[in-house]
Structure formats: C-alpha cells, structure tokens
Scaffold this motif. Structure first.
Motif, PDB file in Angstrom:
ATOM      1  N   UNK A   1     -23.244  -8.153 -46.589  1.00  0.00           N
ATOM      2  CA  UNK A   1     -21.972  -7.436 -46.416  1.00  0.00           C
ATOM      3  C   UNK A   1     -20.971  -7.937 -47.455  1.00  0.00           C
ATOM      4  N   UNK A   2     -20.089  -7.049 -47.893  1.00  0.00           N
ATOM      5  CA  UNK A   2     -19.129  -7.422 -48.939  1.00  0.00           C
ATOM      6  C   UNK A   2     -17.703  -7.298 -48.424  1.00  0.00           C
ATOM      7  N   UNK A   3     -16.837  -8.139 -48.981  1.00  0.00           N
ATOM      8  CA  UNK A   3     -15.438  -8.150 -48.564  1.00  0.00           C
ATOM      9  C   UNK A   3     -14.652  -7.091 -49.342  1.00  0.00           C
TER      10      UNK A   3
ATOM     11  N   UNK B   1     -19.177  -3.346 -44.913  1.00  0.00           N
ATOM     12  CA  UNK B   1     -17.873  -3.859 -45.344  1.00  0.00           C
ATOM     13  C   UNK B   1     -17.385  -4.869 -44.302  1.00  0.00           C
ATOM     14  N   UNK B   2     -16.995  -6.044 -44.765  1.00  0.00           N
ATOM     15  CA  UNK B   2     -16.471  -7.068 -43.854  1.00  0.00           C
ATOM     16  C   UNK B   2     -15.018  -6.709 -43.542  1.00  0.00           C
ATOM     17  N   UNK B   3     -14.721  -6.546 -42.261  1.00  0.00           N
ATOM     18  CA  UNK B   3     -13.355  -6.172 -41.847  1.00  0.00           C
ATOM     19  C   UNK B   3     -12.684  -7.419 -41.276  1.00  0.00           C
TER      20      UNK B   3
ATOM     21  N   UNK C   1      -8.179  -1.103 -38.608  1.00  0.00           N
ATOM     22  CA  UNK C   1      -7.491   0.167 -38.355  1.00  0.00           C
ATOM     23  C   UNK C   1      -7.853   1.207 -39.422  1.00  0.00           C
ATOM     24  N   UNK C   2      -7.857   0.779 -40.671  1.00  0.00           N
ATOM     25  CA  UNK C   2      -8.226   1.681 -41.764  1.00  0.00           C
ATOM     26  C   UNK C   2      -9.669   2.171 -41.587  1.00  0.00           C
ATOM     27  N   UNK C   3     -10.551   1.251 -41.194  1.00  0.00           N
ATOM     28  CA  UNK C   3     -11.960   1.600 -41.016  1.00  0.00           C
ATOM     29  C   UNK C   3     -12.119   2.604 -39.865  1.00  0.00           C
ATOM     30  N   UNK C   4     -11.319   2.406 -38.821  1.00  0.00           N
ATOM     31  CA  UNK C   4     -11.382   3.325 -37.674  1.00  0.00           C
ATOM     32  C   UNK C   4     -10.952   4.737 -38.114  1.00  0.00           C
ATOM     33  N   UNK C   5      -9.895   4.793 -38.919  1.00  0.00           N
ATOM     34  CA  UNK C   5      -9.449   6.087 -39.457  1.00  0.00           C
ATOM     35  C   UNK C   5     -10.541   6.730 -40.288  1.00  0.00           C
TER      36      UNK C   5
END
Ligand SMILES: CC(C)(COP(=O)(O)OP(=O)(O)OC[C@H]1O[C@@H](n2cnc3c(N)ncnc32)[C@H](O)[C@@H]1OP(=O)(O)O)[C@@H](O)C(=O)NCCC(=O)NCCS
Length: 158
Positions: free
Chosen positions: A3-5, A128-130, A137-141
C-alpha cells in the motif's frame, strides 16, 4: 503489492499563463487549464501505481476564479482513493498574482485514471493508506462517486 501513502504520489506543478494560453479577454483558455489538470493528475496516478495510467473519467471540473496572462499557476494533485485497477485523483488549481498576498483557488477537478499493464489491459493498483480523518472522508466521497459512475455506466449499457 505494498500500500502507498498519499504523500508518495502527490504532485506540485507550476506553470505561467502566457498569451498563447489565453482567450480574447486575456484570461485562461479553459482547455489549457484542463490539459494541465490532466497532466498533473496523470503524474499523480502514475506515481501511485508505478505504471502508465490513462484518463477514464472526469467527474467534475469547476472553474472558480479567472487566471490572467502573467499569473503563475500552481497545480496540486493528490490521490483520493485507489480501487481495483482505477484511482480517483483530485487536482486543485491556484493562482499566484503579483501584488496579491494570498493564492486564489481557481479550479478543482476529480479524475479517474486506470492503470494499464504491459498487455494494454487494466491492472491492479496498490491500496492507498488513509492516515487522517480528512483522507478517510475524501476516500469515502470517492467511493460514493465510483458507485454512482458504475450505476450510470450499467444504465448506459442496459
Ligand atoms: C479506461 C480503459 C482502459 C478501461 O478499460 P475496460 O476494458 O473498459 O476496463 P474494465 O471495464 O475492465 O474496467 C477497468 C477499470 O476501469 C474503470 N473504468 C472503466 N471505464 C470507466 C469510466 N468510464 N469511468 C470510470 N471508471 C472506468 C472500471 O471501473 C474498472 O475499475 P476497477 O478495476 O477499479 O473496478 C479503457 O476504457 C480505455 O482505454 N479508455 C480510453 C482511455 C483513454 O484513451 N484516455 C485518454 C482520453 S483523452
């Protein structure tokens, strides 16, 4: 795949608006800004997946404030989410103008890129590391927008 940051793939790109980039009003031609957004977003996606990524979809592109000839244009791209073989990238465009103390936010866009393998077919991307609430929140969107895109795509095929 490791996984990447978000920081591993974020992109800062700087341009200057020249007369050949402008319309008859002396402000940015939208197509020029769209092209820079696409390039900045593609570099981000390619840094994340480590391979060529093609633009598959532009979710929304909003022009918020004009950019004039002579303005410096700062573009910032960051990963919002990684899916199977696709990634959502957000690109923000800011204007740096002589005599203005603050950068003005001029445009924002979200784009979906697909990682293409050596055989030309979509290939898996690293997760993607969250790390923060904002990133989650951005990932949820991005998850919600992807669900809408897929539903829309299915309707178009049906
Ligand atoms: C993008 C592309 C590689 C997808 O190929 P495909 O055979 O349709 O792939 P699939 O249906 O197996 O989908 C692969 C992934 O792409 C995503 N995808 C495909 N079409 C999409 C679209 N219109 N919008 C958003 N995502 C899309 C799928 O959701 C899937 O993502 P996932 O693996 O994360 O779930 C292919 O449509 C293509 O080459 N398009 C042209 C790209 C291009 O030339 N871009 C430059 C335009 S200027």
């Amino acid at each position: 795949m490791t996984a990447r940051r978000i920081a591993d793939s974020s992109v800062e790109m700087t341009e200057i608006l020249l007369p050949q980039h402008a319309n008859a009003l002396g402000t940015a031609f939208g197509g020029t800004i769209m092209s820079w957004i696409d390039i900045c977003g593609a570099i981000c996606a390619q840094r994340h997946c480590g391979r060529i990524a093609v633009t598959a979809y532009v979710d929304d592109l909003e022009f918020l404030a004009p950019i004039r000839v002579g303005d410096i244009v700062q573009l910032h791209a960051r990963m919002n989410q990684a899916f199977g073989s696709s990634m959502e990238v957000e690109v923000e465009v800011k204007r740096e103008r002589a005599g203005e103390a603050h950068l003005a936010r001029c445009a924002v866009a979200r784009l979906t890129f697909v990682n293409v393998g050596p055989d030309g077919r979509p290939a898996p991307v690293p997760a993607l590391v969250l790390e923060t609430d904002e990133a989650r929140l951005r990932a949820k969107g991005a998850d919600e927008r992807r669900a809408q895109r897929l539903a829309h795509r299915k309707r178009a095929v049906d």
